[in-house]
Design a protein around this motif. Structure first.
Motif, PDB file in Angstrom:
ATOM      1  N   UNK A  84      25.285 -24.759 -30.560  1.00 11.12           N
ATOM      2  CA  UNK A  84      25.477 -24.867 -29.119  1.00 11.12           C
ATOM      3  C   UNK A  84      24.398 -24.146 -28.326  1.00 11.12           C
ATOM      4  N   UNK A  85      24.052 -22.917 -28.751  1.00 10.81           N
ATOM      5  CA  UNK A  85      23.190 -22.069 -27.905  1.00 10.81           C
ATOM      6  C   UNK A  85      21.745 -22.009 -28.386  1.00 10.81           C
ATOM      7  N   UNK A  86      21.483 -22.409 -29.616  1.00 14.20           N
ATOM      8  CA  UNK A  86      20.102 -22.382 -30.096  1.00 14.20           C
ATOM      9  C   UNK A  86      19.673 -21.041 -30.648  1.00 14.20           C
ATOM     10  N   UNK A  87      20.578 -20.088 -30.708  1.00 15.30           N
ATOM     11  CA  UNK A  87      20.234 -18.753 -31.227  1.00 15.30           C
ATOM     12  C   UNK A  87      21.485 -18.057 -31.754  1.00 15.30           C
ATOM     13  N   UNK A  88      21.257 -17.085 -32.636  1.00 14.50           N
ATOM     14  CA  UNK A  88      22.396 -16.307 -33.138  1.00 14.50           C
ATOM     15  C   UNK A  88      22.830 -15.259 -32.105  1.00 14.50           C
ATOM     16  N   UNK A  89      21.948 -14.943 -31.148  1.00 15.57           N
ATOM     17  CA  UNK A  89      22.219 -13.873 -30.191  1.00 15.57           C
ATOM     18  C   UNK A  89      23.513 -14.142 -29.420  1.00 15.57           C
ATOM     19  N   UNK A  90      24.139 -13.061 -29.046  1.00 17.39           N
ATOM     20  CA  UNK A  90      25.335 -13.148 -28.205  1.00 17.39           C
ATOM     21  C   UNK A  90      26.509 -13.824 -28.890  1.00 17.39           C
ATOM     22  N   UNK A  91      26.533 -13.781 -30.227  1.00 18.16           N
ATOM     23  CA  UNK A  91      27.686 -14.358 -30.924  1.00 18.16           C
ATOM     24  C   UNK A  91      28.867 -13.402 -30.761  1.00 18.16           C
ATOM     25  N   UNK A  92      29.954 -13.960 -30.379  1.00 17.79           N
ATOM     26  CA  UNK A  92      31.148 -13.167 -30.061  1.00 17.79           C
ATOM     27  C   UNK A  92      31.502 -12.202 -31.202  1.00 17.79           C
ATOM     28  N   UNK A  93      31.816 -11.001 -30.833  1.00 21.85           N
ATOM     29  CA  UNK A  93      32.268 -10.037 -31.831  1.00 21.85           C
ATOM     30  C   UNK A  93      31.156  -9.341 -32.571  1.00 21.85           C
ATOM     31  N   UNK A  94      29.929  -9.525 -32.125  1.00 16.12           N
ATOM     32  CA  UNK A  94      28.806  -8.839 -32.772  1.00 16.12           C
ATOM     33  C   UNK A  94      28.046  -8.023 -31.748  1.00 16.12           C
ATOM     34  N   UNK A  95      27.310  -7.053 -32.249  1.00 12.72           N
ATOM     35  CA  UNK A  95      26.459  -6.270 -31.364  1.00 12.72           C
ATOM     36  C   UNK A  95      25.009  -6.627 -31.634  1.00 12.72           C
TER      37      UNK A  95
END
Lengths: 304, 304, 304, 304, 304, 304
Positions: free
Chosen positions: B265-276
């Motif tokens: 959906x977003x094109x990146x792993x960044x900002x995946x819910x539940x992660x820092x």
């Protein structure tokens, strides 16, 4: 002058860029010409006489074939580099172009000191080089020739190897073969003869008198010796000549016919009767009308 | 660690030298293996959408074909160099050899940032690359495949161009084609799946418990995503993942199935819910049991 | 005259039948000559500038190669048909034969109005045509050339495409190339010059005085303009000329040298100073000694 | 129904158009598929037994090779036309496609009544056909097979001719060879067996009981006889059969095993014991559950 | 003289050995030249007019191609042997060499009495021979020509067969074709003309007067008749001529122009007006200044 | 028995004639089979270690390729003759045919005593042989293999030479390669194992008890040793074995497993513990149930 600027590829690219700019050509023409269309880099394993195997690095650069098959010599020298082979192939395109020949430019080289090889080893290396590039050469594709440290015998081995692989006699694949094997008459003397003629024409254009010109020739191999001989025969005065062992000087002119005999006997121009010794550096900075450079490239730098 | 030592060719040569020495092989074996048998360097002119012509530099290196046709991917990347392509082709020889495949190693590359090209330009570049190397590839000679920044679509263009030149349909010339066009099932997932299986086997040999291992995966392209997914499915705990935009971390493990959806959906792993958020550097120096590197080579140096 | 009888194939077959009967040849000779030995019909997909794909139908007919490779032009015209291409290839056999050239006859065509294509589309179509017929042409097989609506630029694209496929520079595959690319000097003017010479010889045989002859020339393209120019230079009086836009007339003769300048400026013969307008039909039925037809075939019918 | 609509090429094009429309494909797909990519039309000179030479017209149409080499039979029939051969090659593409075979469609034909040729003449024609199309066929390009009026013996001659030209034994170039010469077991019976199986499956889908179905088979050549035999063996009741000489009818079913013996002896289905004579027209309009058409195309029209 | 010594291979080898010894060449030169580099022995199945198949044995020997493609005739004769064909190919190398042609020597032969074959059978044999040797001949490899019992018509069949196999018109593959098919003018008369010229030059060197010389010519086929005719035209007196049917004698000289007319009418030199009959043996031992042998080899032995 | 009758070609022809007569085949079948379709006789120049050049005569005979590519070994032996090579190629056709393999028969040979050559000379000879026959072999044409005095190493050199000429790795061109180079597992033992199995089956058909049979094996090279070993392992009693140095005998049976160890150590079967010496002649005339001949052909004559 910086080290970088002696890289022959960079020099060649600058020359092309200048020419394109002078001619007002669009950018893409320079883009197309600034690198060869195809360069093959190969490893050539050779069985040495002592049974071991050595691997030599070789190149074949084909710059541009828009006007016909590419054409250019094969150099055997320890200082051969990818960039040098590329630059030499680029210059071949322009050499063919300015005289209107339907050929493009190519050049090949092997990183080897052929003087360290036996005759049999040299044959195996020459055949191995052809085996490795056979798919990109041919009378319609790319036609090799001799260059520094390669001669008629090596061309004969190479043609024979090519013939064995394609399965028939194809003498047109390589020029510079022995006469009996289909070589061209006068080829050995041709480069030096051309240099001498060109010097005469250049002098004419500068409205100087060729017969009164003094000349120095650096190098006395195939090109240098025929350059000196023909300058001499055309009436110019040769005052200095050098080879890898040193140089000789006579302000009243050197009899080049006799010098050739001397070199055939002794292997060097040094110690030729009636001349004094000079260094190669002295020759290059000498005050003469015609300075013929018949050794390797990059002899004239800001350091001279 | 010096800059020089990151040159992949020098690294590969050192590895071969070490292996030859350990196996007590004669010098000539190393001589034969230390350089590819054949490298073709080419200039590829491409008409751009605006009508101008750009020329791209490309390579195809074939290391050794003693055991069969050579095989290896084609990389489109602005940082491609001759030495990198050579090294990658050498590693392919050994990758094939250790699993007993009757193939030698090859690799190709084009110096280009494919993201700066339109789809049509990319097609013309891909076809131009094949035209330029067509004489040295083929099902019996050398079989390309996708690599960094090349995919099934590009392979389809390349096969089609090859077919047009040889005059018939020859799907065996390139692997990694679309399924409908003769591609292999499971190929996309294969590399990452292999990395995950190998990690499990390595852990077993170290007598650790795979289910208790923590993992970090650098890169989330084709290889990285399937590595992470399969490590996850095989039961390992993935605590960190990164891509070119940054990294994410969750000490209790990341649900990779959901991460894949997020990336789609977003094109990146960044900002995946539940992660820092973490940096790529943090990921590389993190304390984990399994660190999977699925980006470019030379990530682990003395500087880490 | 019925429609059928204008079918060029049927006309050509009747001519061959008549010739065979006159020569008393056995039936099988006519059987062999009444159809081409080989006709290739192809579909050429071309990507248009707007991204869509159009498919053009093309042909290459090779009538008979008993005396050498076949030879003949490639026509780009919306009215090209299989039968026309066949007939034109048959006529080429006889054209070569009567002047003793070691060639057989061939002809090619593409059903297209080239004026509706951009330059890039025309290039892609030309290259696509060669790709589709590459296996049956070559310096030893069949040698194309320009014809209606194809020119030196198109030949250059076609040779370049052929070269890319066979892998080397092969200028002998197609004639009518640009001079710089290996074309023949004088080729453009040759057909019209030949028509003029033949008219002069025909007039001689009829024991008329060439200098007193009046001429009309239909068509002012490549063939027509050089026909008119050479008739004029050889001393004949040109009283009428036409092109697709209309015709011009001057009973005292037209200065063709100046007419050429006029056409270069205005794109048509119409409105040339000192002439009156006529229709193409008037030109064809005019009372002149020499009527040169330099447009398409089938201009003279029972209807004229 | 108009004559035009029976032109097989127009029928095939309509079918493709319908399919493309139903699938919502872009226009260019239909453009690409509506004509074969390549059709070769050839003249085949054959020395007749009486010493004269006859020239036969032949075709080979290759529709599309995107999924693999093209494949299709060679028909010897006086009614062969260019359009028929094109249409048959197009249907072969779709026949291969729907069962997922990696082949495209092709078809060939010669305009000849083979029954008017001696065995030697037939052999010379078959070899002449292969000579004329040899450059476009091959195991990787296009693989012929038998069709109407061509059989295993003709395929053997054709393979032998192909082998002689390429210089080695290449059985994969043509299917339908004699078993001893590399042919496939079961090939002769395969088409008819397939028709019978398909009929059974169609009946199943229509929720009818196959064992209660009545069948009529038009044609009792290779396809028709094996269709009838297998329908019979699978349990269906064959009530009518016809061949070029006429038809037979038995409302209680025909014993096809015995009918085959009858045909082997008499050369026709006519006069088979226990049946009554019917015309071919009666067979086609008969009230049966399964009507198998195993003669030529276009049997069912609005006229039936 | 023993039978053995008439073996042409042994004779040829002795000649080469003598030449090598006289020239002081190293042993390996003789080793290389004493046998052909390549001899192909083939079986040629031919369908006879009565439907049976006969198998003929044929040869093609290629002696040495160091200086260019090999060249030499094809002999159809029941006495052809492997050793004869080898020897004839060796002599061709030296014939080409002494006049400086860039060709090596070759020769072919078929064990057959062509007079026992119909024209159609002869054509099939000629085509079969070319099919069997096609892979080793060609304009760059080996170029056949007519020899004993083969003529222009046979060469035309052979070229046509070669063309059919390679797929294009290649007239350069065989010399001695009909003029209309690309043959060389004057070829038929050339051998005999050369013999006559050489006789004149030999006589000159012996300081004899050619006009006073008496000549006898054995054989009156292609070579013999043109030898006699040209000796006659150059002024020598022909006193005796023979063919397979017998010989004729006239001490005052034979008018060869008229003899040719006589032979054209009767098929033999016998019974020519104004001559007396002699045997072939008498001709060979006759006292003449010039004895020209234009039949088969080994006519002069210790037995004469 | 006369000398003539031991000529292997005459023996093979008689066998074919007998077979054809028994099968009632038409004469032309025998005509086709009585000689190979193609035999190539070549001269192979080899540079010896001392710098001189020796020329070896070689042959490759291809008997018949109707059922597939031809196949057969290459023999290095001083007694190789044209007739022997022909006969061996004919037998290969029938060996392949009786077991239904899709191969025809071929055989090659070089007239040389390989024991007189150094390893390097042997390599150069092997490569030279392949160069000379390269145009008639290949995976689709003719597939060589080892035979008397040629082994895996020689096959490896030959494959490598073939690969160098065709330009890619083609292991299928020759069988009998080293395992690592693509050779077949079990190939070395296969011939002897086959002989043993066949002996067991023959004994079965004669209704004798294999376990009670006594055997003698002539020859203990590759074929002989594996024959003896497998007869032994299958339960037969080996009472006598011989090699070129002599024979051994033990009426209670020889332990072949131990004999193999003995031969590996001493190089001969002679002096094997527990056996008595016999001559080869005694072995051949010994009273045993199974006599296996594993040396050269023509061991059993009327003289035994």
């Amino acid at each position: 002058m910086s080290k970088e600027s002696l890289n022959p590829l960079i020099i060649a690219q600058k020359q092309i860029k200048n020419a394109c700019d002078l001619l007002g050509l669009e950018e893409s023409v320079y883009e197309l010409l600034k690198e060869p269309m195809r360069v093959l880099e190969i490893s050539i394993p050779v069985q040495m006489d002592d049974g071991t195997v050595k691997v030599f690095k070789g190149y074949r650069s084909q710059h541009n074939d828009a006007l016909g098959p590419t054409k250019g010599g094969i150099r055997f020298h320890p200082d051969v580099t990818l960039d040098e082979v590329k630059a030499l192939s680029m210059w071949m395109t322009f050499k063919c172009g300015v005289v209107g020949l339907p050929y493009g430019g190519a050049k090949g080289g092997v990183v080897v000191n052929p003087k360290e090889l036996s005759n049999d080893e040299l044959q195996r290396l020459s055949r191995g080089y052809i085996r490795a590039i056979v798919s990109i050469i041919g009378p319609n594709k790319d036609i090799p020739a001799p260059d520094v440290n390669t001669n008629m015998q090596i061309m004969a081995w190479m043609v024979d190897e090519y013939n064995k692989i394609v399965g028939y006699n194809s003498p047109a694949v390589i020029t510079g073969k022995p006469l009996i094997y289909g070589g061209s008459k006068g080829r050995t003397a041709a480069t030096g003869y051309g240099v001498a003629l060109m010097a005469r024409e250049a002098v004419k254009r500068l409205q100087m008198d060729f017969k009164n010109c003094t000349s120095a020739v650096q190098g006395f191999g195939n090109v240098g010796s025929y350059t000196a001989l023909n300058l001499h025969r055309l009436g110019a005065k040769i005052v200095a000549v050098s080879d890898v062992y040193g140089g000789i000087y006579n302000k009243d002119g050197i009899d080049v016919e006799k010098l050739v005999e001397h070199v055939n006997k002794t292997g060097t121009v040094c110690n030729f009767e009636g001349t004094t010794s000079i260094t190669n550096e002295e020759l290059l900075t000498m005050d003469v009308d015609i300075l013929a450079l018949a050794a390797l490239e990059n002899q004239i730098t800001s350091a001279n």
